[in-house]
Design a protein around this motif. Sequence first.
Motif, PDB file in Angstrom:
ATOM      1  N   HIS A 187     -59.422  -0.492  48.511  1.00 28.77           N
ATOM      2  CA  HIS A 187     -58.125   0.050  48.109  1.00 28.77           C
ATOM      3  C   HIS A 187     -57.202  -0.949  47.401  1.00 28.77           C
ATOM      4  CE1 HIS A 187     -58.988   3.769  50.114  1.00 28.77           C
ATOM      5  NE2 HIS A 187     -59.151   3.179  51.278  1.00 28.77           N
ATOM      6  N   ILE A 188     -57.371  -2.229  47.691  1.00 33.31           N
ATOM      7  CA  ILE A 188     -56.449  -3.226  47.146  1.00 33.31           C
ATOM      8  C   ILE A 188     -57.226  -4.335  46.430  1.00 33.31           C
ATOM      9  CG2 ILE A 188     -54.615  -4.890  47.649  1.00 33.31           C
ATOM     10  CD1 ILE A 188     -53.834  -1.983  48.144  1.00 33.31           C
ATOM     11  N   GLU A 189     -56.704  -4.731  45.290  1.00 35.37           N
ATOM     12  CA  GLU A 189     -57.287  -5.822  44.501  1.00 35.37           C
ATOM     13  C   GLU A 189     -56.183  -6.827  44.202  1.00 35.37           C
ATOM     14  OE1 GLU A 189     -58.615  -6.288  39.826  1.00 35.37           O
ATOM     15  OE2 GLU A 189     -59.206  -4.462  40.915  1.00 35.37           O
ATOM     16  N   VAL A 190     -56.535  -8.104  44.145  1.00 35.17           N
ATOM     17  CA  VAL A 190     -55.556  -9.114  43.748  1.00 35.17           C
ATOM     18  C   VAL A 190     -56.084  -9.883  42.539  1.00 35.17           C
ATOM     19  CG1 VAL A 190     -54.629  -9.359  46.080  1.00 35.17           C
ATOM     20  CG2 VAL A 190     -56.420 -10.932  45.302  1.00 35.17           C
ATOM     21  N   ARG A 191     -55.165 -10.278  41.683  1.00 37.75           N
ATOM     22  CA  ARG A 191     -55.487 -11.151  40.555  1.00 37.75           C
ATOM     23  C   ARG A 191     -54.586 -12.368  40.672  1.00 37.75           C
ATOM     24  NH1 ARG A 191     -56.308  -7.790  34.995  1.00 37.75           N
ATOM     25  NH2 ARG A 191     -57.220  -9.816  34.447  1.00 37.75           N
ATOM     26  N   GLU A 192     -55.205 -13.522  40.891  1.00 41.80           N
ATOM     27  CA  GLU A 192     -54.466 -14.756  41.089  1.00 41.80           C
ATOM     28  C   GLU A 192     -54.492 -15.608  39.815  1.00 41.80           C
ATOM     29  OE1 GLU A 192     -55.117 -16.031  45.574  1.00 41.80           O
ATOM     30  OE2 GLU A 192     -57.040 -15.522  44.642  1.00 41.80           O
ATOM     31  N   TYR A 193     -53.869 -16.776  39.918  1.00 40.15           N
ATOM     32  CA  TYR A 193     -53.728 -17.691  38.775  1.00 40.15           C
ATOM     33  C   TYR A 193     -55.060 -17.947  38.067  1.00 40.15           C
ATOM     34  CZ  TYR A 193     -53.042 -22.141  36.342  1.00 40.15           C
ATOM     35  OH  TYR A 193     -53.031 -23.130  35.403  1.00 40.15           O
ATOM     36  N   LYS A 194     -56.101 -18.284  38.825  1.00 43.37           N
ATOM     37  CA  LYS A 194     -57.392 -18.606  38.209  1.00 43.37           C
ATOM     38  C   LYS A 194     -57.985 -17.406  37.477  1.00 43.37           C
ATOM     39  CE  LYS A 194     -58.612 -22.309  41.441  1.00 43.37           C
ATOM     40  NZ  LYS A 194     -59.556 -22.770  42.496  1.00 43.37           N
ATOM     41  N   ASN A 195     -57.797 -16.224  38.038  1.00 49.05           N
ATOM     42  CA  ASN A 195     -58.288 -15.016  37.382  1.00 49.05           C
ATOM     43  C   ASN A 195     -57.562 -14.779  36.062  1.00 49.05           C
ATOM     44  OD1 ASN A 195     -57.676 -11.911  36.930  1.00 49.05           O
ATOM     45  ND2 ASN A 195     -59.695 -12.034  37.895  1.00 49.05           N
ATOM     46  N   LEU A 196     -56.236 -15.007  36.050  1.00 50.76           N
ATOM     47  CA  LEU A 196     -55.463 -14.813  34.823  1.00 50.76           C
ATOM     48  C   LEU A 196     -55.892 -15.793  33.735  1.00 50.76           C
ATOM     49  CD1 LEU A 196     -51.874 -14.206  36.272  1.00 50.76           C
ATOM     50  CD2 LEU A 196     -53.614 -12.526  35.651  1.00 50.76           C
ATOM     51  N   VAL A 197     -56.125 -17.046  34.140  1.00 47.70           N
ATOM     52  CA  VAL A 197     -56.590 -18.046  33.169  1.00 47.70           C
ATOM     53  C   VAL A 197     -57.937 -17.635  32.589  1.00 47.70           C
ATOM     54  CG1 VAL A 197     -57.380 -20.426  32.892  1.00 47.70           C
ATOM     55  CG2 VAL A 197     -55.303 -19.952  34.200  1.00 47.70           C
ATOM     56  N   ALA A 198     -58.855 -17.190  33.448  1.00 47.97           N
ATOM     57  CA  ALA A 198     -60.178 -16.763  32.982  1.00 47.97           C
ATOM     58  C   ALA A 198     -60.058 -15.567  32.036  1.00 47.97           C
ATOM     59  CB  ALA A 198     -61.064 -16.409  34.173  1.00 47.97           C
ATOM     60  N   SER A 199     -59.160 -14.630  32.346  1.00 43.82           N
ATOM     61  CA  SER A 199     -58.972 -13.454  31.495  1.00 43.82           C
ATOM     62  C   SER A 199     -58.428 -13.846  30.128  1.00 43.82           C
ATOM     63  CB  SER A 199     -58.016 -12.459  32.171  1.00 43.82           C
ATOM     64  OG  SER A 199     -58.555 -11.996  33.387  1.00 43.82           O
ATOM     65  N   LEU A 200     -57.485 -14.781  30.104  1.00 39.86           N
ATOM     66  CA  LEU A 200     -56.920 -15.245  28.832  1.00 39.86           C
ATOM     67  C   LEU A 200     -57.971 -15.964  27.997  1.00 39.86           C
ATOM     68  CD1 LEU A 200     -53.462 -16.524  30.102  1.00 39.86           C
ATOM     69  CD2 LEU A 200     -53.865 -14.536  28.642  1.00 39.86           C
ATOM     70  N   ARG A 201     -58.793 -16.770  28.648  1.00 38.36           N
ATOM     71  CA  ARG A 201     -59.855 -17.476  27.921  1.00 38.36           C
ATOM     72  C   ARG A 201     -60.883 -16.502  27.364  1.00 38.36           C
ATOM     73  NH1 ARG A 201     -60.376 -22.620  32.097  1.00 38.36           N
ATOM     74  NH2 ARG A 201     -58.919 -23.993  30.967  1.00 38.36           N
ATOM     75  N   LYS A 202     -61.145 -15.429  28.101  1.00 41.08           N
ATOM     76  CA  LYS A 202     -62.065 -14.414  27.606  1.00 41.08           C
ATOM     77  C   LYS A 202     -61.495 -13.739  26.362  1.00 41.08           C
ATOM     78  CE  LYS A 202     -64.539 -10.207  28.992  1.00 41.08           C
ATOM     79  NZ  LYS A 202     -64.803  -9.266  30.114  1.00 41.08           N
ATOM     80  N   ILE A 203     -60.205 -13.409  26.393  1.00 40.32           N
ATOM     81  CA  ILE A 203     -59.556 -12.803  25.234  1.00 40.32           C
ATOM     82  C   ILE A 203     -59.582 -13.748  24.040  1.00 40.32           C
ATOM     83  CG2 ILE A 203     -57.320 -12.036  24.331  1.00 40.32           C
ATOM     84  CD1 ILE A 203     -56.771 -10.893  27.134  1.00 40.32           C
ATOM     85  N   LEU A 204     -59.328 -15.029  24.295  1.00 36.53           N
ATOM     86  CA  LEU A 204     -59.374 -16.026  23.224  1.00 36.53           C
ATOM     87  C   LEU A 204     -60.766 -16.113  22.622  1.00 36.53           C
ATOM     88  CD1 LEU A 204     -57.168 -18.833  24.802  1.00 36.53           C
ATOM     89  CD2 LEU A 204     -56.693 -17.601  22.675  1.00 36.53           C
TER      90      LEU A 204
END
Length: 209
Positions: A187-204
């Motif tokens: 039911h619940i998911e979290v996105r932390e600092y490391k996940n956000l960095v990985a997501s931004l690098r993927k977009i880049l």
Amino acid sequence: MGKLSAGFPVPVQHGDDYPLEHRADEFRDKSPEEQLPRFDLDPDCQLVFQESSDEAYESARVVSIFEVVLREVSQGRLEILADIRGEAFEDFTAELYAREGYEVFKCGRWNSPDGGIDFLVSKRVPIGIRTPPFIVQCKASKRLLTANPIREINGVRAALGAPKGIVVTNSEFTKPALRELNKLYFHIEVREYKNLVASLRKILGLLIH
């Protein structure tokens, strides 16, 4: 606080004070074939980011906070992500979800200031049906987060009848908080600092290729 209801949100006419980085086209059904049964959102919700909304990014007259962070991360300056606060972090997160293919809705009437959500996200699958919306709460902090945000969003999720709640933070959760999260795995998911960095690098990486 009501349940997420049937009936698609009515397009909203925005004034001059509507944030420029949120000026995406309001959704409208284009054909009867697209009008399939689907789990929809509260009528007070408004679409602020739409899947494949490149035209909206290009037509904005200002650079969004997401673009600023993306540029800094591309140059190795990750500390900017930890420094975002308040509404700026909400705007960053909303555009991140849009770049990941989601439609992003900010809501009104039933989303009170302490209601525990900042926006809803939903995707369209190939056959034209929108997926059930997830509720998203943004928590910008320089401190480790306890289990309180997890408990809060799970309560709101249950009250609204949403299938999933997501807490997004530019910090991290404590170990006891993550243990509590494990009990709410479905039911619940979290996105932390490391996940956000990985997501931004993927977009880049996608932009480079």
